[in-house]
Design a protein around this motif. Structure first.
Motif, PDB file in Angstrom:
ATOM      1  N   MET A  58      12.076  -7.785  17.488  1.00 33.68           N
ATOM      2  CA  MET A  58      11.078  -7.479  16.725  1.00 33.68           C
ATOM      3  C   MET A  58      10.670  -5.895  16.537  1.00 33.68           C
ATOM      4  O   MET A  58      10.231  -5.852  17.196  1.00 33.68           O
ATOM      5  CB  MET A  58       9.591  -8.307  16.361  1.00 33.68           C
ATOM      6  N   ASP A  59      11.026  -5.995  15.216  1.00 33.20           N
ATOM      7  CA  ASP A  59      10.448  -3.939  14.780  1.00 33.20           C
ATOM      8  C   ASP A  59       8.812  -3.665  14.856  1.00 33.20           C
ATOM      9  O   ASP A  59       8.427  -4.477  14.748  1.00 33.20           O
ATOM     10  CB  ASP A  59      11.365  -3.151  14.440  1.00 33.20           C
ATOM     11  N   LYS A  60       8.738  -2.825  15.696  1.00 32.65           N
ATOM     12  CA  LYS A  60       6.999  -2.374  16.143  1.00 32.65           C
ATOM     13  C   LYS A  60       6.003  -2.250  15.257  1.00 32.65           C
ATOM     14  O   LYS A  60       5.091  -2.509  15.237  1.00 32.65           O
ATOM     15  CB  LYS A  60       7.504  -0.816  17.061  1.00 32.65           C
ATOM     16  N   ILE A  61       7.006  -1.774  14.008  1.00 29.76           N
ATOM     17  CA  ILE A  61       6.271  -1.776  12.563  1.00 29.76           C
ATOM     18  C   ILE A  61       5.555  -3.243  11.852  1.00 29.76           C
ATOM     19  O   ILE A  61       4.601  -2.398  11.710  1.00 29.76           O
ATOM     20  CB  ILE A  61       7.508  -0.829  10.619  1.00 29.76           C
ATOM     21  N   THR A  62       6.511  -4.597  12.094  1.00 31.89           N
ATOM     22  CA  THR A  62       5.821  -5.297  11.520  1.00 31.89           C
ATOM     23  C   THR A  62       5.088  -5.421  12.969  1.00 31.89           C
ATOM     24  O   THR A  62       4.010  -6.570  12.426  1.00 31.89           O
ATOM     25  CB  THR A  62       6.858  -6.187  11.979  1.00 31.89           C
ATOM     26  N   LEU A  63       5.012  -5.644  13.861  1.00 31.70           N
ATOM     27  CA  LEU A  63       3.803  -5.920  14.972  1.00 31.70           C
ATOM     28  C   LEU A  63       2.638  -5.676  15.397  1.00 31.70           C
ATOM     29  O   LEU A  63       1.975  -5.668  14.526  1.00 31.70           O
ATOM     30  CB  LEU A  63       4.802  -5.775  16.683  1.00 31.70           C
ATOM     31  N   LEU A  65      -7.179   1.898  16.088  1.00 36.77           N
ATOM     32  CA  LEU A  65      -6.670   3.686  15.154  1.00 36.77           C
ATOM     33  C   LEU A  65      -5.864   4.112  14.909  1.00 36.77           C
ATOM     34  O   LEU A  65      -5.442   4.890  13.666  1.00 36.77           O
ATOM     35  CB  LEU A  65      -7.437   4.902  16.639  1.00 36.77           C
ATOM     36  N   HIS A  66      -4.815   4.409  16.087  1.00 34.40           N
ATOM     37  CA  HIS A  66      -3.372   4.667  16.263  1.00 34.40           C
ATOM     38  C   HIS A  66      -2.551   4.021  14.967  1.00 34.40           C
ATOM     39  O   HIS A  66      -2.167   4.440  14.525  1.00 34.40           O
ATOM     40  CB  HIS A  66      -3.373   4.374  16.879  1.00 34.40           C
ATOM     41  N   ALA A  67      -2.186   2.740  15.566  1.00 37.63           N
ATOM     42  CA  ALA A  67      -2.008   1.619  14.125  1.00 37.63           C
ATOM     43  C   ALA A  67      -2.200   1.710  12.975  1.00 37.63           C
ATOM     44  O   ALA A  67      -1.006   1.929  12.141  1.00 37.63           O
ATOM     45  CB  ALA A  67      -2.190   0.212  14.575  1.00 37.63           C
ATOM     46  N   ASN A  68      -2.979   2.320  12.363  1.00 32.62           N
ATOM     47  CA  ASN A  68      -3.461   2.688  10.790  1.00 32.62           C
ATOM     48  C   ASN A  68      -3.159   3.778  10.747  1.00 32.62           C
ATOM     49  O   ASN A  68      -2.659   4.034   9.497  1.00 32.62           O
ATOM     50  CB  ASN A  68      -5.202   3.073  10.815  1.00 32.62           C
ATOM     51  N   ASN A  69      -2.946   5.220  11.438  1.00 36.53           N
ATOM     52  CA  ASN A  69      -2.374   6.226  11.323  1.00 36.53           C
ATOM     53  C   ASN A  69      -0.712   6.683  11.417  1.00 36.53           C
ATOM     54  O   ASN A  69      -0.389   6.988   9.976  1.00 36.53           O
ATOM     55  CB  ASN A  69      -2.747   7.105  12.040  1.00 36.53           C
ATOM     56  N   ILE A  70      -0.261   5.524  11.850  1.00 40.05           N
ATOM     57  CA  ILE A  70       1.441   5.206  11.781  1.00 40.05           C
ATOM     58  C   ILE A  70       1.513   4.770  10.565  1.00 40.05           C
ATOM     59  O   ILE A  70       2.371   4.773   9.580  1.00 40.05           O
ATOM     60  CB  ILE A  70       1.537   4.726  12.864  1.00 40.05           C
ATOM     61  N   LEU A  71       0.299   3.483  10.161  1.00 41.46           N
ATOM     62  CA  LEU A  71       1.339   2.623   9.290  1.00 41.46           C
ATOM     63  C   LEU A  71       0.757   3.514   8.004  1.00 41.46           C
ATOM     64  O   LEU A  71       1.978   3.243   7.043  1.00 41.46           O
ATOM     65  CB  LEU A  71       0.394   2.060   9.223  1.00 41.46           C
ATOM     66  N   GLU A  72      -0.232   4.533   7.857  1.00 47.91           N
ATOM     67  CA  GLU A  72      -0.107   5.750   7.005  1.00 47.91           C
ATOM     68  C   GLU A  72       0.890   6.352   6.904  1.00 47.91           C
ATOM     69  O   GLU A  72       1.078   6.867   5.849  1.00 47.91           O
ATOM     70  CB  GLU A  72      -1.701   6.045   6.697  1.00 47.91           C
ATOM     71  N   SER A  73       1.160   7.101   7.728  1.00 44.43           N
ATOM     72  CA  SER A  73       2.091   8.196   7.495  1.00 44.43           C
ATOM     73  C   SER A  73       3.710   7.471   7.321  1.00 44.43           C
ATOM     74  O   SER A  73       4.287   7.405   6.744  1.00 44.43           O
ATOM     75  CB  SER A  73       2.553   8.175   8.882  1.00 44.43           C
ATOM     76  N   VAL A  74       4.206   6.041   7.759  1.00 37.30           N
ATOM     77  CA  VAL A  74       4.803   5.253   7.456  1.00 37.30           C
ATOM     78  C   VAL A  74       5.011   5.212   5.865  1.00 37.30           C
ATOM     79  O   VAL A  74       5.573   5.470   4.902  1.00 37.30           O
ATOM     80  CB  VAL A  74       5.693   3.841   7.931  1.00 37.30           C
TER      81      VAL A  74
END
Length: 301
Positions: free
Chosen positions: A1-6, A67-76
């Motif tokens: 499974m890709d990390k973005i989906t996780l 916190l990190h996940a929100n930043n990553i998904l916002e960047s995506v």
């Protein structure tokens, strides 16, 4: 499974405070939500949630991860929006390669009109008569005249290019007007350096090739404008596209000869790497210059 989906699954679960509500939100099963969270915990080697029978609570590591996940998904999301904008709007830098004489005589005016119509596109134009490697040289598109060999590149015809064998009136008065290619004087031939005698089986090209093997041409140059200017000085005959010789013929500085033996017309193509992944800036450029020059270009009217 890709990390973005996780990460997306983890964020929804954290915000909902329940695997069941997260499953309802994502239209999936409670078991799949639990599985994705477990995979993310295994990948990060931390525990993200403290679980009870009814609720889940973020651990300290889980709070940091959120916190990190929100930043990553916002960047995506930002990346997808920007790339989507580039695809749907005509903007950015367009890297173009084109033949020298065609560009100086005709493409410059077309580019000015194009940029007036599409001010958000910047054109980086490289002039070269050699066959450039579109992919290796980082080009969006190359304009090429001639008969194209099969390749992985996509080619779209822009316009038709006719050829003409020309000499000055003074030259023809001195040496006579030939009625057959065999009457051409090989020592007076002004040869374009990139001519390919193998792409056309016309009687004229066969004669020029045979003559060049017997006697060196009077002049060989890699620029058709130079050769045409020399021909206007009564110094020989030249085979060039009508987009170079056309004006000189209209002004009476050159005369087109052996019209029945001139090789068949060639085409100007826009050559680019991909058929499906064509940026909007490239699409509008190709459409614009195709409409600008049309199949029968203005210099042949």
């Amino acid at each position: 499974m890709d990390k973005i989906t996780l990460l997306q699954t983890f964020v929804v679960a954290a915000n909902e405070g329940s695997f069941t509500r997260a499953a309802n939100r994502l239209n999936t099963s409670n078991q799949l939500i639990s599985k994705y969270v477990a995979q993310l915990e295994k990948h990060l080697d931390v525990r993200l949630f403290n679980r009870t029978t009814r609720k889940i609570h973020l651990t300290e590591a889980g709070q940091q991860c959120l916190l990190h996940a929100n930043n990553i998904l916002e960047s995506v999301n930002d990346m997808e929006s920007q790339l989507g904008l580039l695809h749907t709007q005509a903007k950015g830098v367009l890297h173009v390669s084109a033949p020298v004489s065609f560009s100086t005589l005709h493409l410059s005016a077309a580019l000015a009109a194009f940029q007036n119509a599409h001010p958000n596109i910047s054109v980086n134009l490289q002039l070269n008569d050699r066959k450039v490697d579109v992919v290796d040289e980082g080009l969006d598109v190359a304009l090429r005249a001639g008969h194209l060999a099969s390749s992985a590149l996509v080619a779209k015809k822009i316009t038709t290019i006719k050829l003409a064998l020309c000499a000055s009136p003074a030259y023809l008065q001195r040496y006579g007007t030939p009625t057959h290619p065999s009457q051409l004087r090989p020592e007076h031939y002004l040869e374009y350096a990139y001519v390919n005698y193998d792409n056309d089986k016309s009687e004229l090209l066969k004669a020029l090739k045979a003559n060049a093997q017997k006697v060196p041409p009077k002049l060989i140059a890699n620029n058709g404008e130079v050769l045409t200017d020399v021909a206007k000085q009564s110094d020989g005959y030249v085979l060039q596209p009508t987009f170079i010789t056309g004006e000189a013929v209209k002004r009476g500085e050159l005369v087109a000869i052996l019209k029945d033996y001139v090789p068949q017309a060639i085409s100007l193509y826009a050559v680019y790497p991909h058929r499906k992944l064509v940026s909007n800036k490239l699409r509008v450029f190709i459409d614009f210059i195709s409409n600008y020059f049309e199949d029968t270009p203005y210099w042949d009217e």
